[in-house]
Design a protein around this motif. Structure first.
Motif, PDB file in Angstrom:
ATOM      1  N   LYS A   1     -36.576  35.189  35.946  1.00  0.00           N
ATOM      2  CA  LYS A   1     -37.971  34.474  35.810  1.00  0.00           C
ATOM      3  C   LYS A   1     -38.516  33.939  37.102  1.00  0.00           C
ATOM      4  O   LYS A   1     -39.879  34.166  37.276  1.00  0.00           O
TER       5      LYS A   1
ATOM      6  N   ASN B   1     -33.007  37.838  26.192  1.00  0.00           N
ATOM      7  CA  ASN B   1     -32.245  36.524  26.440  1.00  0.00           C
ATOM      8  C   ASN B   1     -30.859  37.006  26.241  1.00  0.00           C
ATOM      9  O   ASN B   1     -29.869  36.265  25.818  1.00  0.00           O
TER      10      ASN B   1
ATOM     11  N   GLN C   1     -28.842  33.772  35.606  1.00  0.00           N
ATOM     12  CA  GLN C   1     -29.536  35.254  35.921  1.00  0.00           C
ATOM     13  C   GLN C   1     -30.828  35.044  35.263  1.00  0.00           C
ATOM     14  O   GLN C   1     -31.966  35.508  35.915  1.00  0.00           O
ATOM     15  N   HIS C   2     -31.140  34.289  34.119  1.00  0.00           N
ATOM     16  CA  HIS C   2     -32.353  34.337  33.551  1.00  0.00           C
ATOM     17  C   HIS C   2     -33.371  33.501  34.392  1.00  0.00           C
ATOM     18  O   HIS C   2     -34.305  34.081  34.569  1.00  0.00           O
TER      19      HIS C   2
ATOM     20  N   TYR D   1     -32.884  40.656  30.268  1.00  0.00           N
ATOM     21  CA  TYR D   1     -33.583  39.209  30.297  1.00  0.00           C
ATOM     22  C   TYR D   1     -34.522  39.089  29.107  1.00  0.00           C
ATOM     23  O   TYR D   1     -34.462  38.185  28.426  1.00  0.00           O
TER      24      TYR D   1
ATOM     25  N   LYS E   1     -27.656  31.817  31.891  1.00  0.00           N
ATOM     26  CA  LYS E   1     -28.591  30.937  32.378  1.00  0.00           C
ATOM     27  C   LYS E   1     -29.168  31.133  33.662  1.00  0.00           C
ATOM     28  O   LYS E   1     -30.524  31.124  34.092  1.00  0.00           O
TER      29      LYS E   1
END
Length: 80
Positions: free
Chosen positions: A30, A19, A25-26, A16, A23
């Motif tokens: 977050k 990067n 999972q991010h 994470y 998207k």
């Protein structure tokens, strides 16, 4: 988006922070970090450690030390 939970957030934290997650999972990680102080603290430690190591890798040895090392390498090579 849904909070992915501590286990998944911690398992995928390094990816994470670099990067390297998709998207979805991010966004999930977050969101979890925004709600979980313990995981947020772990992310801060990982980020700080990465920054310190990166800065240390940019430092160079003093010129005198470099000259001593090169002289020693040349001396060893000359003996072979």
């Amino acid at each position: 988006m849904s909070d992915c939970g501590c286990e998944k957030a911690r398992r995928d934290l390094e990816e994470y922070l670099r990067n390297e997650v998709c998207k979805t999972q991010h966004a999930d990680i977050k969101e979890h970090l925004e709600r979980c102080p313990a995981c947020r603290d772990e992310a801060l430690v990982a980020t700080t450690l990465t920054d310190v190591v990166a800065r240390a890798c940019k430092e160079s040895a003093p010129e005198e030390l470099r000259d001593q090392v090169l002289a020693r390498v040349r001396a060893i090579q000359a003996g072979h």
